[in-house]
Enzyme design. Structure first.
Site, PDB file in Angstrom:
ATOM      1  N   HIS A 191      55.462  16.343 216.043  1.00  0.00           N
ATOM      2  CA  HIS A 191      55.497  17.668 215.430  1.00  0.00           C
ATOM      3  C   HIS A 191      56.675  18.484 215.947  1.00  0.00           C
ATOM      4  O   HIS A 191      57.210  19.332 215.222  1.00  0.00           O
ATOM      5  CB  HIS A 191      54.190  18.417 215.708  1.00  0.00           C
ATOM      6  CG  HIS A 191      53.062  18.009 214.812  1.00  0.00           C
ATOM      7  ND1 HIS A 191      52.064  17.159 215.215  1.00  0.00           N
ATOM      8  CD2 HIS A 191      52.778  18.318 213.525  1.00  0.00           C
ATOM      9  CE1 HIS A 191      51.209  16.971 214.222  1.00  0.00           C
ATOM     10  NE2 HIS A 191      51.621  17.665 213.182  1.00  0.00           N
ATOM     11  N   GLY A 192      57.065  18.273 217.188  1.00  0.00           N
ATOM     12  CA  GLY A 192      58.184  19.015 217.759  1.00  0.00           C
ATOM     13  C   GLY A 192      58.203  18.860 219.266  1.00  0.00           C
ATOM     14  O   GLY A 192      57.205  18.478 219.886  1.00  0.00           O
TER      15      GLY A 192
END
Length: 542
Positions: A322-323
Site C-alpha cells: 500500500h505504501g
C-alpha cells in the site's frame, strides 16, 4: 484522466463501447476490435507525463508499453529456461519497476516513475510467473497476455484477475443471448457503481468525513473512524462495480471484490469478503507458498509457528504494498495480529466453550469485528500517526477574481529563494518570491513556514470573460500543481469605469507634460526584461 472519476470519462467511454455493443447485438465476438477499444481506453487514461528527471518528462503511455514489453520478455524467458534460479530472477525483475516507483521519489524528490495501476499489473505479472513455475501455463500468446496485463477496466484498482481464468473468457465466443445477459449485468453493476461512488460516498465525504477531518480529540477520531470506514467501502466498492460492469462489455467476467464485509462474524471471515481478489492473491501466492516451503524444509517445530509467521509476512508485505509510510505497515501488522489472536482464541474456545453460536452471540461477534475493522482503517488513514512533511510541495491553492495564492516549498533547497511567475492568458504579469510566512506551513513541518506566495490579479480580469491563470516556477518555467486554471468573474462595471477614468487621466497628464515646452524630458525607462504586456480592453473592444 482518472478512470471512472467523473462524467466526462463515462461520456468518452460510451463512444468507445458503442462498436462493442453493436457487435454483441449481432452475436459477433471480434477480439481485434476488443484490442482496439482497450487501446483507445488506455490512451484516454494514460494521457499524462511522468518526470523521470526534473528536466525530462516521458508520456505515461510510453512507460506502460515499455513495462508490458519488459514483463513479456521476463515471462517468455522463464518459459524457455524454467528452473528455480531463473524463477527467482524473473520474480526480482518483475518487481523491479514497482520497487523503483516506490523508492525513486524518496531518493530523488523531483523524479518519479510508474503509472496509475502499476501495483495491480505487477500482481498479474507475478501470477503468470507463478503459474509458469507451477507448470500450469505452457505457452503465452502475445495478444491475450497483453490484454490480461492491460485490461483497462481493472487497470488502476483491480479486481485482480488470474491469467488462466481470464484466458477462458478471452477465448470464448459469445452468442447474442450471452451478450444480452452480460449487458444486463453490466448495466446493473454500473448503476450500482454510480449509487455507491457518486451518491453515497460523495455524500459521506461532503457532509461527514470532511466535517470531521481535523482535530485529534477522542470523540473527533471516533466519528472520523466511522465516516472513513463507510466512505472507503462505498468509494472502492463503487469503483469495483464499474470495473466489473465495463468488463462485461468485453466479455470478461472479473472476480468479485466485496461481499458485505461489514457483516463478517470474525476477522478471518472479513478477509474472505473484503478486497477479495487481493486477499486471495496474497493467500495463494505468499501465505500458502511460505507454509509449503516451511513444511518441506522443516523450518519450525512449533505447531502454529509457520502459520503465524506466514501471516506476519503476508500482511507485512500487504502493508508495504500500500505504501512505505509507517501507517500502512502498521495496518498490515495490525491485521496479522488480529488473525493470530483469532486463531489462538478459536483453539482455546474449542475446549472451554466460552462463546457459542446463538443469534445474540453472532450479533456481538459482528459488532466487535466491525469495530476492529474500523479501527484498522483508522490506522490505514494515517490520522493516528503524524504525517511526514513532503519532500516538495508547489501548488496553487486558491485562484479567484481577486488573488492567486499558494505554496512553493522544496526540502532540498530550503535556504534557496524560490521565485514564481504569474501569467494571465499566457502573458507575463508579475514575479514574486515565495517567502510569505504562514503558521499552517510551519505547523506541517515545511521549514520555517516562509514558503507562501500571493498575487493580486489585475483589475481587467474582472470583465465577465474567462481568463487562464497560471503560476510557473521562475527557474524552470514549470507550472505549479493546480495550474493552469480558468477564472471567470462577473463583470464589475463600476470598477471598470473607475479604472478607465484613471487611465484617461493618466494619459491626459502625460500628453500635457509632453506638450509643455518648459517640461524636462522624462527619464528613459529601462528596457523590460520580458515582452511588454497589453491588457485586453475591459469593454470588450478588440
Amino acid at each position: 484522466m482518472v478512470p471512472f472519476g467523473d462524467f466526462e470519462y463515462f461520456g468518452l467511454l460510451l463512444y468507445i463501447l458503442l462498436p462493442l455493443i453493436a457487435l454483441g447485438l449481432l452475436g459477433v465476438t471480434h477480439r481485434a476490435w476488443t484490442l482496439v477499444a482497450m487501446g483507445l481506453l488506455l490512451v484516454l487514461q494514460a494521457s499524462g507525463s511522468v518526470p523521470l528527471r526534473p528536466d525530462f518528462h516521458v508520456r505515461e503511455i510510453y512507460i506502460i508499453i515499455g513495462y508490458t514489453v519488459f514483463q513479456g520478455v521476463v515471462a517468455w524467458g522463464l518459459l524457455k529456461y524454467k528452473n528455480r534460479r531463473v524463477f527467482y530472477g524473473a520474480v526480482g525483475l518483475c518487481l523491479l519497476p514497482l520497487f523503483t516507483s516506490k523508492i525513486l521519489p524518496s531518493v530523488s524528490p523531483h523524479s518519479a516513475f510508474g503509472f496509475l495501476g502499476i501495483s495491480y499489473i505487477t500482481f498479474r505479472s507475478l501470477d503468470v510467473l507463478f503459474s509458469i513455475q507451477d507448470g500450469l501455463i505452457k505457452s503465452l500468446a502475445p495478444a491475450p497476455y497483453a490484454a490480461f496485463l492491460l485490461f483497462v477496466p481493472a487497470l488502476s484498482s483491480g479486481p485482480i484477475d488470474r491469467y488462466r481464468r481470464f484466458l477462458k473468457d478471452w477465448e470464448k465466443a459469445r452468442d447474442r443471448g450471452e451478450f444480452l445477459a452480460d449487458l444486463d449485468i453490466a448495466l446493473h453493476r454500473i448503476a450500482r457503481g454510480f449509487l455507491y461512488k457518486f451518491i453515497i460516498a460523495a455524500l459521506i465525504k461532503t457532509y461527514w468525513l470532511d466535517a470531521w477531518s481535523t482535530g485529534r480529540s477522542l470523540g473527533t477520531l471516533w466519528i472520523y473512524m466511522y465516516a472513513y470506514t463507510f466512505y472507503l467501502f462505498f468509494d472502492f466498492a463503487g469503483y469495483s462495480a464499474f470495473a466489473i460492469g465495463v468488463g462485461r462489455f468485453f466479455g470478461i467476467r472479473l472476480p468479485e471484490n466485496f461481499d458485505r464485509p461489514f457483516l463478517s462474524k470474525n476477522i478471518r471471515d472479513f478477509w474472505n469478503r473484503w478486497h477479495i481478489s487481493l486477499s486471495f492473491w496474497f493467500r495463494d501466492h505468499v501465505y500458502m507458498r511460505f507454509l509449503l516451503a516451511a513444511a518441506k524444509g522443516k523450518w519450525f517445530t512449533g505447531k502454529h509457528t509457520s502459520s503465524y509467521l506466514g501471516l506476519l509476512l503476508t500482511f507485512g508485505i500487504m502493508g508495504v504494498w500500500h505504501g512505505l509510510s509507517f501507517h500502512y505497515v502498521l495496518y498490515g501488522f495490525y491485521h496479522a495480529g488480529l488473525l493470530i489472536f483469532y486463531d489462538w482464541f478459536s483453539q482455546w474456545n474449542k475446549t472451554r466453550k466460552l462463546l457459542g453460536e446463538s443469534s445474540l452471540q453472532i450479533f456481538v461477534n459482528r459488532l466487535l469485528t466491525f469495530h476492529a475493522i474500523a479501527f484498522g482503517l483508522l490506522l490505514f488513514s494515517g490520522r493516528l500517526t503524524p504525517p511526514a512533511p513532503p519532500e516538495f510541495e508547489k501548488i496553487v491553492e486558491k485562484a479567484d477574481g481577486n488573488e492567486v495564492r499558494g505554496i512553493a516549498w522544496d526540502r532540498s533547497a530550503q535556504k534557496k529563494e524560490i521565485k514564481v511567475d504569474l501569467y494571465v492568458d499566457d502573458a507575463f504579469i508579475e514575479r514574486k518570491s515565495a517567502d510569505a510566512f504562514r503558521e499552517d506551513l510551519r505547523d506541517r513541518g515545511l521549514g520555517d513556514g516562509k514558503h507562501g506566495f500571493r498575487f493580486s490579479l489585475p483589475w481587467w480580469v474582472r470583465d465577465g470573460r474567462p481568463h487562464i491563470i497560471e503560476v510557473r516556477e521562475s527557474a524552470n518555467s514549470s507550472p505549479l500543481k493546480g495550474s493552469p486554471l480558468t477564472v471567470e468573474v462577473e463583470r464589475n462595471d463600476e470598477e471598470i469605469r473607475r479604472e478607465e477614468e484613471n487611465l484617461r487621466k493618466a494619459r491626459e497628464a502625460a500628453e500635457a507634460l509632453e506638450a509643455s515646452p518648459q517640461a524636462p524630458a522624462p527619464p528613459q525607462a529601462p528596457a523590460p526584461t520580458t515582452p511588454p504586456f497589453r491588457a485586453p480592453s475591459p469593454s470588450g473592444a478588440k
